[in-house]
Design an enzyme around this catalytic site. Structure first.
Site, PDB file in Angstrom:
ATOM      1  N   HIS A 316       0.855  -1.192   0.000  1.00 45.09           N
ATOM      2  CA  HIS A 316       0.000   0.000   0.000  1.00 45.09           C
ATOM      3  C   HIS A 316       0.887   1.237   0.000  1.00 45.09           C
ATOM      4  O   HIS A 316       1.961   1.238   0.614  1.00 45.09           O
ATOM      5  CB  HIS A 316      -0.890   0.030   1.248  1.00 45.09           C
ATOM      6  CG  HIS A 316      -2.061   0.941   1.099  1.00 45.09           C
ATOM      7  ND1 HIS A 316      -1.994   2.287   1.321  1.00 45.09           N
ATOM      8  CD2 HIS A 316      -3.326   0.694   0.704  1.00 45.09           C
ATOM      9  CE1 HIS A 316      -3.180   2.839   1.089  1.00 45.09           C
ATOM     10  NE2 HIS A 316      -4.001   1.898   0.714  1.00 45.09           N
ATOM     11  N   ASP A 374      -8.031  -5.163  -0.066  1.00 46.80           N
ATOM     12  CA  ASP A 374      -8.531  -6.036  -1.139  1.00 46.80           C
ATOM     13  C   ASP A 374      -8.220  -7.505  -0.929  1.00 46.80           C
ATOM     14  O   ASP A 374      -8.740  -8.356  -1.653  1.00 46.80           O
ATOM     15  CB  ASP A 374      -7.928  -5.579  -2.478  1.00 46.80           C
ATOM     16  CG  ASP A 374      -8.467  -4.215  -2.882  1.00 46.80           C
ATOM     17  OD1 ASP A 374      -7.665  -3.313  -3.175  1.00 46.80           O
ATOM     18  OD2 ASP A 374      -9.701  -4.053  -2.849  1.00 46.80           O
TER      19      ASP A 374
HETATM   20  C1  SDX Z   1      -6.154   0.163  -3.047  1.00 48.38           C
HETATM   21  O1  SDX Z   1      -4.281   4.651  -2.086  1.00 48.38           O
HETATM   22  C2  SDX Z   1      -5.271   4.055  -1.481  1.00 48.38           C
HETATM   23  O2  SDX Z   1      -5.701   4.427  -0.425  1.00 48.38           O
HETATM   24  C3  SDX Z   1      -5.831   2.835  -2.228  1.00 48.38           C
HETATM   25  C4  SDX Z   1      -6.878   2.016  -1.496  1.00 48.38           C
HETATM   26  C5  SDX Z   1      -8.154   2.794  -1.252  1.00 48.38           C
HETATM   27  O3  SDX Z   1      -8.861   2.475  -0.293  1.00 48.38           O
HETATM   28  O4  SDX Z   1      -8.495   3.651  -2.110  1.00 48.38           O
HETATM   29  O5  SDX Z   1      -6.353   1.562  -0.252  1.00 48.38           O
HETATM   30  C6  SDX Z   1      -7.280   0.789  -2.330  1.00 48.38           C
HETATM   31  O6  SDX Z   1      -5.910   0.502  -4.166  1.00 48.38           O
HETATM   32  C7  SDX Z   1      -5.318  -0.842  -2.307  1.00 48.38           C
HETATM   33  C8  SDX Z   1      -4.133  -1.372  -3.182  1.00 48.38           C
HETATM   34  C9  SDX Z   1      -4.659  -2.450  -4.104  1.00 48.38           C
HETATM   35  N1  SDX Z   1      -3.581  -2.845  -5.059  1.00 48.38           N
HETATM   36  C10 SDX Z   1      -2.960  -4.044  -4.930  1.00 48.38           C
HETATM   37  O7  SDX Z   1      -3.173  -4.851  -4.024  1.00 48.38           O
HETATM   38  C11 SDX Z   1      -1.958  -4.318  -6.043  1.00 48.38           C
HETATM   39  C12 SDX Z   1      -0.660  -4.894  -5.465  1.00 48.38           C
HETATM   40  N2  SDX Z   1       0.035  -3.801  -4.746  1.00 48.38           N
HETATM   41  C13 SDX Z   1       0.971  -3.006  -5.426  1.00 48.38           C
HETATM   42  O8  SDX Z   1       0.998  -2.989  -6.776  1.00 48.38           O
HETATM   43  C14 SDX Z   1       1.489  -1.795  -4.672  1.00 48.38           C
HETATM   44  O9  SDX Z   1       1.771  -2.209  -3.406  1.00 48.38           O
HETATM   45  C15 SDX Z   1       0.621  -0.564  -4.647  1.00 48.38           C
HETATM   46  C16 SDX Z   1       0.208  -0.153  -6.020  1.00 48.38           C
HETATM   47  C17 SDX Z   1      -0.600  -0.797  -3.817  1.00 48.38           C
HETATM   48  C18 SDX Z   1       1.432   0.556  -4.010  1.00 48.38           C
HETATM   49  O10 SDX Z   1       2.476   0.829  -4.880  1.00 48.38           O
HETATM   50  P1  SDX Z   1       3.591   1.930  -4.536  1.00 48.38           P
HETATM   51  O11 SDX Z   1       3.241   2.681  -3.301  1.00 48.38           O
HETATM   52  O12 SDX Z   1       3.856   2.708  -5.778  1.00 48.38           O
HETATM   53  O13 SDX Z   1       4.816   1.049  -4.147  1.00 48.38           O
HETATM   54  P2  SDX Z   1       5.947   0.530  -5.153  1.00 48.38           P
HETATM   55  O14 SDX Z   1       5.319  -0.066  -6.370  1.00 48.38           O
HETATM   56  O15 SDX Z   1       6.960   1.614  -5.327  1.00 48.38           O
HETATM   57  O16 SDX Z   1       6.586  -0.685  -4.300  1.00 48.38           O
HETATM   58  C19 SDX Z   1       7.629  -0.462  -3.329  1.00 48.38           C
HETATM   59  C20 SDX Z   1       8.447  -1.750  -3.346  1.00 48.38           C
HETATM   60  C21 SDX Z   1       8.938  -2.124  -4.735  1.00 48.38           C
HETATM   61  O17 SDX Z   1      10.099  -2.899  -4.552  1.00 48.38           O
HETATM   62  P3  SDX Z   1      11.573  -2.128  -4.696  1.00 48.38           P
HETATM   63  O18 SDX Z   1      11.601  -1.475  -6.046  1.00 48.38           O
HETATM   64  O19 SDX Z   1      11.630  -1.145  -3.543  1.00 48.38           O
HETATM   65  O20 SDX Z   1      12.581  -3.247  -4.548  1.00 48.38           O
HETATM   66  O21 SDX Z   1       7.616  -2.851  -2.919  1.00 48.38           O
HETATM   67  C22 SDX Z   1       7.479  -3.779  -4.013  1.00 48.38           C
HETATM   68  C23 SDX Z   1       7.882  -3.057  -5.268  1.00 48.38           C
HETATM   69  O22 SDX Z   1       8.379  -3.972  -6.233  1.00 48.38           O
HETATM   70  N3  SDX Z   1       6.060  -4.178  -4.012  1.00 48.38           N
HETATM   71  C24 SDX Z   1       5.608  -5.407  -4.215  1.00 48.38           C
HETATM   72  C25 SDX Z   1       4.209  -5.325  -4.079  1.00 48.38           C
HETATM   73  N4  SDX Z   1       3.859  -4.069  -3.823  1.00 48.38           N
HETATM   74  C26 SDX Z   1       5.011  -3.360  -3.781  1.00 48.38           C
HETATM   75  N5  SDX Z   1       6.255  -6.569  -4.485  1.00 48.38           N
HETATM   76  C27 SDX Z   1       5.472  -7.676  -4.638  1.00 48.38           C
HETATM   77  N6  SDX Z   1       4.112  -7.676  -4.521  1.00 48.38           N
HETATM   78  C28 SDX Z   1       3.448  -6.520  -4.253  1.00 48.38           C
HETATM   79  N7  SDX Z   1       2.130  -6.518  -4.139  1.00 48.38           N
END
Ligand code: SDX
Length: 440
Positions: A316, A374
């Site tokens: 998140h 989710d």
């Molecule tokens: C919602 O914003 C809100 O409030 C949203 C929400 C709401 O109520 O409106 O809460 C609802 O959208 C919840 C999120 C639902 N999405 C998912 O579950 C999809 C999976 N999650 C990710 O794609 C991700 O965690 C996000 C999109 C939710 C957040 O992305 P960020 O903040 O841009 O974080 P990032 O992509 O920069 O990740 C940071 C690190 C990275 O690794 P490094 O480059 O630092 O080595 O964490 C890793 C990412 O690769 N990472 C994951 C991961 N999420 C982040 N690695 C594996 N699996 C994941 N799910």
């Protein structure tokens, strides 16, 4: 909300650039959050900020929802999500978000009566459904139908906002979105539409419009009705998330409530945002089908930085600890499945094992990746009989009061300007024009 409740603290941030320095005030919110106000930065220095995804950028001041991602706190108008989830029904929380207070008995009766009054959609809108292909994704139908409401109810757009009572504006859309969602499901399975009933509550009506038909004697299960109220509450608002920011962008341009919400629905549809609840179930089913339930391989693949193998429902932007909504959703999901005799659901077992393995894996721990709202929601909706491609529609139904509240707040904020970010240009520069016949 005017920015009057935002306090300029004595603190200043000094910026030194090319031998000159400027000071910018630090502003503090009512929960102690602090921000540096750089609204004169470009005029002073010629510089802009660059912050892809607005990770460090506040777009506005707001009095609707507070989230503390480090401590796992979520409050709506000052009330803890835990209290609202335990003591309220969804429409009470919708009223709180939009009107700024929980309703008293008299206000509740008026709100409920308006919800009933506005639950139907114009009969001509039925034809819109009839011409959609059956395979149309319900989110596409939902967005199109919402923006079409302005053609059927133009008065809401023409009257100055101040003259349309807030509760009428809100209940019109809150009630109709639920009907549109149920109609889009009936359309997708080729069954006749079921109309809303004045004898039923908000969630009873939705479930009845979804699952009743001329050939069954359906009455919504109270256990499912209670669970649905809770899951909709968990989705009701979440400050400046992607789709709410889109709603506020359209509102800042003077866009109508229907146009703003239709845009928000499209933003929510994305699998990184509200589409994640559908993606979680598809991931769990894939693990069951292709990995024979072996979650270790899934955990290893999730670390490969391939967007297609991310652990959906995990991580998140704001929460760097357990999402308080996910904690409530997990507990409610397990209780619902037990009450429905589905406690041995293989997808639940996989989800629980995934969570346990991921929370103990250094990759996830180092990046503060926890289950988000989710992760368990889809398993609960599946147990309620809601089809997977309707999960994000359920998110939209839950999020609607938040969108309405933010649209109102944006439109009423005297300090709000049209949202128009800057950029750093990295394209071609000053190319001489070449007539077509001389181009290589
Ligand atoms: C919602 O914003 C809100 O409030 C949203 C929400 C709401 O109520 O409106 O809460 C609802 O959208 C919840 C999120 C639902 N999405 C998912 O579950 C999809 C999976 N999650 C990710 O794609 C991700 O965690 C996000 C999109 C939710 C957040 O992305 P960020 O903040 O841009 O974080 P990032 O992509 O920069 O990740 C940071 C690190 C990275 O690794 P490094 O480059 O630092 O080595 O964490 C890793 C990412 O690769 N990472 C994951 C991961 N999420 C982040 N690695 C594996 N699996 C994941 N799910």
């Amino acid at each position: 909300m005017s920015s009057s409740r935002r306090r300029n603290s004595e603190e200043q941030v000094r910026l030194v650039y090319k031998g000159r320095s400027w000071s910018y005030p630090v502003v503090t919110g009512t929960e102690g959050e602090r921000a540096v106000d750089i609204s004169t930065l470009r005029r002073d220095t010629g510089l802009i900020t660059l912050d892809p995804g607005f990770v460090n950028t506040g777009a506005c001041s707001s009095a609707i929802t507070f989230v503390d991602g480090e401590r796992g706190i979520l409050r709506h108008r000052g009330y803890a999500i835990e209290d609202l989830a335990e003591h309220c029904v969804f429409l009470e929380v919708a009223y709180l978000l939009i009107m700024g207070k929980l309703p008293n008995r008299q206000e509740w009766q008026r709100f409920s009566s308006l919800m009933n009054q506005h639950s139907m959609i114009h009969e001509d809108m039925r034809d819109f459904f009839l011409n959609y292909p059956e395979r149309a994704h319900p989110m596409a139908v939902l967005s199109a139908m919402v923006v079409s409401l302005s053609s059927f109810y133009p008065e809401i757009e023409q009257e100055p906002m101040e003259e349309v009572p807030l509760d009428i504006t809100a209940t019109r859309l809150l009630s109709k979105l639920r009907t549109i969602a149920a109609f889009s499901y009936k359309k997708s399975i080729g069954e006749p539409f079921v109309y809303p009933s004045y004898r039923m509550s908000y969630c009873e009506n939705f479930l009845n419009m979804m699952f009743s038909s001329p050939v069954n004697d359906y009455w919504p299960d109270p256990v499912v009705v209670r669970a649905l109220n809770l899951f909709l509450i968990l989705h009701a608002d979440h400050e400046q998330n992607c789709s709410t920011s889109v709603v506020r962008f359209v509102a800042s341009a003077g866009g109508s409530l229907y146009a703003s919400v239709a845009a928000g629905i499209c933003a929510l549809w994305g699998p990184l945002h509200g589409g994640a609840n559908q993606a979680v179930i598809e991931m769990l089913e894939r693990i069951l089908r292709e990995d024979k339930g072996r979650v270790d391989r899934v955990i290893e693949r999730a670390k490969k930085k391939d967007p297609r193998t991310r652990l959906m429902g995990f991580g998140h932007r704001i929460y760097k600890t357990y999402d308080p909504r996910a904690r409530i959703a997990k507990d409610a999901c397990m209780k619902l499945l037990a009450r429905l005799g589905l406690q041995n659901d293989p997808l639940l077992e996989i989800a629980l094992e995934l969570e346990e393995k991921a929370l103990n894996d250094p990759y996830f721990k180092e990046r503060h990746l926890y289950p988000n709202v989710d992760f368990y929601t889809g398993i609960a909706y599946r147990a309620m009989g809601i089809p997977t491609n309707m999960f994000t529609v359920m998110f939209a139904i839950g999020r609607l009061p938040g969108w309405i509240a933010h649209w109102m707040e944006c439109r009423k904020d005297p300090t709000q300007k049209i949202a128009r970010p800057r950029q750093v240009y990295i394209g071609e520069t000053a190319r001489p024009f070449i007539p077509m016949d001389q181009r290589p």
